[in-house]
Design an enzyme around this catalytic site. Structure first.
Site, mmCIF file in Angstrom:
data_model
loop_
_atom_site.group_PDB
_atom_site.id
_atom_site.type_symbol
_atom_site.label_atom_id
_atom_site.label_comp_id
_atom_site.label_asym_id
_atom_site.label_seq_id
_atom_site.Cartn_x
_atom_site.Cartn_y
_atom_site.Cartn_z
ATOM 1 N N ARG A 43 0.818 -1.224 0.000
ATOM 2 C CA ARG A 43 0.000 0.000 0.000
ATOM 3 C C ARG A 43 0.848 1.269 0.000
ATOM 4 O O ARG A 43 0.424 2.292 0.547
ATOM 5 C CB ARG A 43 -0.932 0.043 1.209
ATOM 6 C CG ARG A 43 -2.117 -0.895 1.118
ATOM 7 C CD ARG A 43 -3.184 -0.368 0.171
ATOM 8 N NE ARG A 43 -4.178 -1.410 -0.060
ATOM 9 C CZ ARG A 43 -5.270 -1.557 0.681
ATOM 10 N NH1 ARG A 43 -5.521 -0.697 1.627
ATOM 11 N NH2 ARG A 43 -6.097 -2.540 0.432
ATOM 12 N N ARG A 47 -3.253 6.301 0.435
ATOM 13 C CA ARG A 47 -3.721 7.484 1.161
ATOM 14 C C ARG A 47 -2.726 8.150 2.100
ATOM 15 O O ARG A 47 -3.004 9.222 2.618
ATOM 16 C CB ARG A 47 -4.996 7.139 1.936
ATOM 17 C CG ARG A 47 -6.206 7.141 1.027
ATOM 18 C CD ARG A 47 -7.431 6.726 1.763
ATOM 19 N NE ARG A 47 -7.282 5.361 2.232
ATOM 20 C CZ ARG A 47 -8.217 4.686 2.896
ATOM 21 N NH1 ARG A 47 -9.355 5.265 3.182
ATOM 22 N NH2 ARG A 47 -8.013 3.447 3.267
ATOM 23 N N ARG A 56 -7.127 11.327 -6.308
ATOM 24 C CA ARG A 56 -8.309 10.518 -6.030
ATOM 25 C C ARG A 56 -9.527 11.336 -5.577
ATOM 26 O O ARG A 56 -10.630 10.812 -5.533
ATOM 27 C CB ARG A 56 -7.965 9.451 -4.992
ATOM 28 C CG ARG A 56 -7.159 8.238 -5.517
ATOM 29 C CD ARG A 56 -7.986 7.373 -6.447
ATOM 30 N NE ARG A 56 -9.357 7.324 -5.998
ATOM 31 C CZ ARG A 56 -9.782 6.686 -4.912
ATOM 32 N NH1 ARG A 56 -8.952 5.972 -4.200
ATOM 33 N NH2 ARG A 56 -11.038 6.720 -4.562
ATOM 34 N N ASP A 92 -6.422 -3.127 -7.562
ATOM 35 C CA ASP A 92 -7.019 -3.699 -6.357
ATOM 36 C C ASP A 92 -7.317 -5.165 -6.635
ATOM 37 O O ASP A 92 -7.488 -5.556 -7.801
ATOM 38 C CB ASP A 92 -8.311 -2.970 -5.959
ATOM 39 C CG ASP A 92 -8.725 -3.353 -4.545
ATOM 40 O OD1 ASP A 92 -8.223 -2.728 -3.594
ATOM 41 O OD2 ASP A 92 -9.512 -4.309 -4.379
ATOM 42 N N TYR A 167 -14.606 -12.003 0.026
ATOM 43 C CA TYR A 167 -15.374 -10.803 -0.344
ATOM 44 C C TYR A 167 -16.628 -11.166 -1.129
ATOM 45 O O TYR A 167 -17.693 -10.584 -0.939
ATOM 46 C CB TYR A 167 -14.503 -9.836 -1.162
ATOM 47 C CG TYR A 167 -13.515 -9.093 -0.301
ATOM 48 C CD1 TYR A 167 -13.952 -8.097 0.579
ATOM 49 C CD2 TYR A 167 -12.164 -9.374 -0.333
ATOM 50 C CE1 TYR A 167 -13.059 -7.417 1.396
ATOM 51 C CE2 TYR A 167 -11.258 -8.698 0.479
ATOM 52 C CZ TYR A 167 -11.713 -7.726 1.342
ATOM 53 O OH TYR A 167 -10.844 -7.060 2.145
HETATM 54 O O1 CP3 Z 1 0.117 -1.882 -2.403
HETATM 55 C C1 CP3 Z 1 -0.107 -0.944 -3.203
HETATM 56 O O2 CP3 Z 1 0.280 0.200 -3.018
HETATM 57 C C2 CP3 Z 1 -0.823 -1.262 -4.516
HETATM 58 C C3 CP3 Z 1 -2.219 -1.024 -4.523
HETATM 59 C C4 CP3 Z 1 -3.172 -1.951 -3.783
HETATM 60 C C5 CP3 Z 1 -4.464 -1.524 -3.379
HETATM 61 N N1 CP3 Z 1 -5.154 -2.583 -2.908
HETATM 62 C C6 CP3 Z 1 -4.959 -0.159 -3.536
HETATM 63 C C7 CP3 Z 1 -6.083 0.273 -2.688
HETATM 64 C C8 CP3 Z 1 -3.085 -3.297 -3.452
HETATM 65 C C9 CP3 Z 1 -1.902 -4.240 -3.617
HETATM 66 C C10 CP3 Z 1 -4.342 -3.680 -2.908
HETATM 67 C C11 CP3 Z 1 -4.662 -5.068 -2.509
HETATM 68 C C12 CP3 Z 1 -5.852 -5.302 -1.698
HETATM 69 N N2 CP3 Z 1 -7.099 -4.762 -1.824
HETATM 70 C C13 CP3 Z 1 -5.907 -6.282 -0.678
HETATM 71 C C14 CP3 Z 1 -4.766 -7.168 -0.300
HETATM 72 C C15 CP3 Z 1 -3.809 -6.422 0.555
HETATM 73 C C16 CP3 Z 1 -4.298 -6.139 1.934
HETATM 74 O O3 CP3 Z 1 -4.478 -4.973 2.247
HETATM 75 O O4 CP3 Z 1 -4.489 -7.105 2.701
HETATM 76 C C17 CP3 Z 1 -7.200 -6.268 -0.144
HETATM 77 C C18 CP3 Z 1 -7.699 -7.127 1.006
HETATM 78 C C19 CP3 Z 1 -7.959 -5.328 -0.873
HETATM 79 C C20 CP3 Z 1 -9.384 -4.972 -0.691
HETATM 80 C C21 CP3 Z 1 -9.493 -3.552 -0.305
HETATM 81 N N3 CP3 Z 1 -9.439 -2.511 -1.225
HETATM 82 C C22 CP3 Z 1 -9.591 -2.984 0.993
HETATM 83 C C23 CP3 Z 1 -9.694 -3.775 2.274
HETATM 84 C C24 CP3 Z 1 -9.577 -1.585 0.839
HETATM 85 C C25 CP3 Z 1 -9.533 -0.536 1.919
HETATM 86 C C26 CP3 Z 1 -10.810 0.155 2.167
HETATM 87 C C27 CP3 Z 1 -10.546 1.509 2.803
HETATM 88 O O5 CP3 Z 1 -10.928 2.502 2.199
HETATM 89 O O6 CP3 Z 1 -9.945 1.548 3.883
HETATM 90 C C28 CP3 Z 1 -9.486 -1.326 -0.542
HETATM 91 C C29 CP3 Z 1 -9.420 -0.016 -1.189
HETATM 92 C C30 CP3 Z 1 -8.058 0.373 -1.658
HETATM 93 N N4 CP3 Z 1 -7.238 -0.413 -2.424
HETATM 94 C C31 CP3 Z 1 -7.421 1.602 -1.431
HETATM 95 C C32 CP3 Z 1 -6.190 1.558 -2.088
HETATM 96 C C33 CP3 Z 1 -5.148 2.636 -2.213
HETATM 97 C C34 CP3 Z 1 -8.009 2.768 -0.673
HETATM 98 C C35 CP3 Z 1 -8.973 3.451 -1.589
HETATM 99 C C36 CP3 Z 1 -9.030 4.933 -1.366
HETATM 100 O O7 CP3 Z 1 -7.996 5.603 -1.518
HETATM 101 O O8 CP3 Z 1 -10.138 5.409 -1.080
#
Ligand code: CP3
Length: 365
Positions: A43, A47, A56, A92, A167
């Site tokens: 990540r 953010r 974003r 994602d 999910y």
């Molecule tokens: O690692 C990186 O920087 C690459 C980008 C990346 C994202 N998601 C961007 C993202 C990666 C590798 C993921 C993988 C992902 N997505 C996982 C596996 C990794 C982990 O965290 O365990 C999972 C479980 C997800 C599902 C998911 N997508 C979740 C739980 C969330 C968070 C919700 C929140 O808003 O807190 C997301 C959204 C997400 N994916 C964001 C980002 C940057 C946040 C979105 C935003 O900026 O509003």
């Protein structure tokens, strides 16, 4: 394809000296000597960065994942700012599932939410197999990024069948994974059919990324730690193996990561990984004992430590580098993703510290 002196297959375009295949990150994944311990953060594109929040502010998450110009810019942001040793594709884990025809959204502060959860055999049939055309924006973004990144490797990724299934069955994030487990235990045949379908989608998605030029892939099984080792081996490992072992000929290192997986580390390595990601609960020397000396490790700073005063961060980084020396290869990372409230300057300092401490050691032989 070329074969180098250690017998490892490398892809032609990547094998020039100084190219991504010769980078500290890829060398550590392959358990080769490194000039310094490589570091990147799960990540890292997200953010914690004001420049990310700015982009974003006006673009929904899934749309940003489907626009190659934005994917490229967001992926590059942490590389520019922190000097990390690898970029990870901005996307994602639910992107390929959406491309496969499942109606879902990524809700800010919540995560993926599925309009009609998958609970029957007919539901499984709704998950189409994907082709390049379904995710052409990912292909385009990776090709653009490989040019922009030069010698810095790009990590592609996908979600593992269990975490994706969670999910899809729950309809959204879940603390207990109760509906998922009810399906898994109550109807193993349907469970295996669902996971087999997800493994095919995931494999196709990773192949698109590899064809487009990523230097490594990471399979995120973030929620696998919810399972016992016996259940993991019986109900999940075969499907993660389909994905990771299915890429054995692709010539790029494969990283397998989950959270809360202390009991599963050995099994996760067996799925066909070159590198096993470890969360902060298991010291890396202990993890190496469980994973075996034929695999590198990645991790494992607690993301919350980054919120503590610098001397605490520094002491933890030193400890992790020291414990990582027990492994035949170590990629420094967090034990899970960067928290949004993290000060990006602390991340930059951690990168510099990891490089400084690990190269000094190399100088000393
Ligand atoms: O690692 C990186 O920087 C690459 C980008 C990346 C994202 N998601 C961007 C993202 C990666 C590798 C993921 C993988 C992902 N997505 C996982 C596996 C990794 C982990 O965290 O365990 C999972 C479980 C997800 C599902 C998911 N997508 C979740 C739980 C969330 C968070 C919700 C929140 O808003 O807190 C997301 C959204 C997400 N994916 C964001 C980002 C940057 C946040 C979105 C935003 O900026 O509003």
């Amino acid at each position: 394809m070329t074969t180098d002196t250690t017998g490892t297959v490398a892809r032609d375009g990547d094998s020039r000296p100084g190219g991504p295949a010769d980078s500290p990150f890829i060398r550590a994944c392959r358990r080769r000597p490194v000039p310094h311990t490589p570091v990147w953060f799960m990540r890292q594109a997200g953010r914690s960065l004001p420049e990310y929040r700015e982009i974003r502010a006006s673009v929904p998450m899934l749309e940003s994942c489907r626009r190659p110009d934005l994917v490229t810019e967001i992926t590059l942001q942490p590389v520019r700012r922190h000097g990390v040793d690898a970029a990870i594709l901005f996307s994602d884990i639910v992107v390929p599932v959406a491309a496969a025809g499942i109606d879902l959204d990524i809700v800010p502060g919540t995560g993926p939410v599925v309009a009609e959860p998958i609970r029957t055999a007919a539901d499984v049939e709704r998950i189409r197999l994907i082709t390049l055309d379904d995710v052409s924006y990912v292909d385009e973004a990776v090709r653009q990024l490989v040019v922009e990144l030069g010698d810095t490797p790009l990590i592609g990724f996908a979600g593992a069948p269990f975490t994706l299934a969670s999910y899809l069955v729950e309809g959204g994030p879940s603390r207990t994974h109760a509906k998922t487990k009810a399906l898994m235990y109550g109807d193993p045949e349907l469970w295996h059919a669902l996971c087999a379908r997800l493994a095919e989608v995931t494999l196709a998605f990773l192949r698109v990324q590899i064809e487009a030029g990523v230097s490594a892939v990471q399979l995120f099984d973030s929620w696998a730690g919810a399972l016992s080792e016996a259940d993991y081996r019986r109900l999940v490992l075969p499907h993660s193996t389909t994905v990771l072992s299915g890429l054995v000929d692709a010539g790029v290192p494969r990283i397998h990561f989950g959270v809360g997986t202390a009991e599963l580390l050995g099994a996760m390595g067996e799925a066909g990984a070159d590198v096993v990601g470890v969360d902060w609960r298991t010291p890396l020397d202990v993890a190496t004992g469980r994973i075996g000396a034929d695999k590198a490790v990645q991790g494992n700073l607690d993301p919350c430590v980054l919120l503590a005063p610098w001397p605490v961060v520094e002491a933890e980084v030193r400890r992790i580098l020291e414990q990582g020396r027990a492994a035949p290869g170590h990629v420094f990372n967090l034990g899970h993703g960067v928290l949004p409230e993290t000060d990006p300057e602390v991340l930059t300092r951690v990168v510099a510290l990891v490089h400084e401490l690990s190269s000094r050691r190399a100088d000393q032989g």
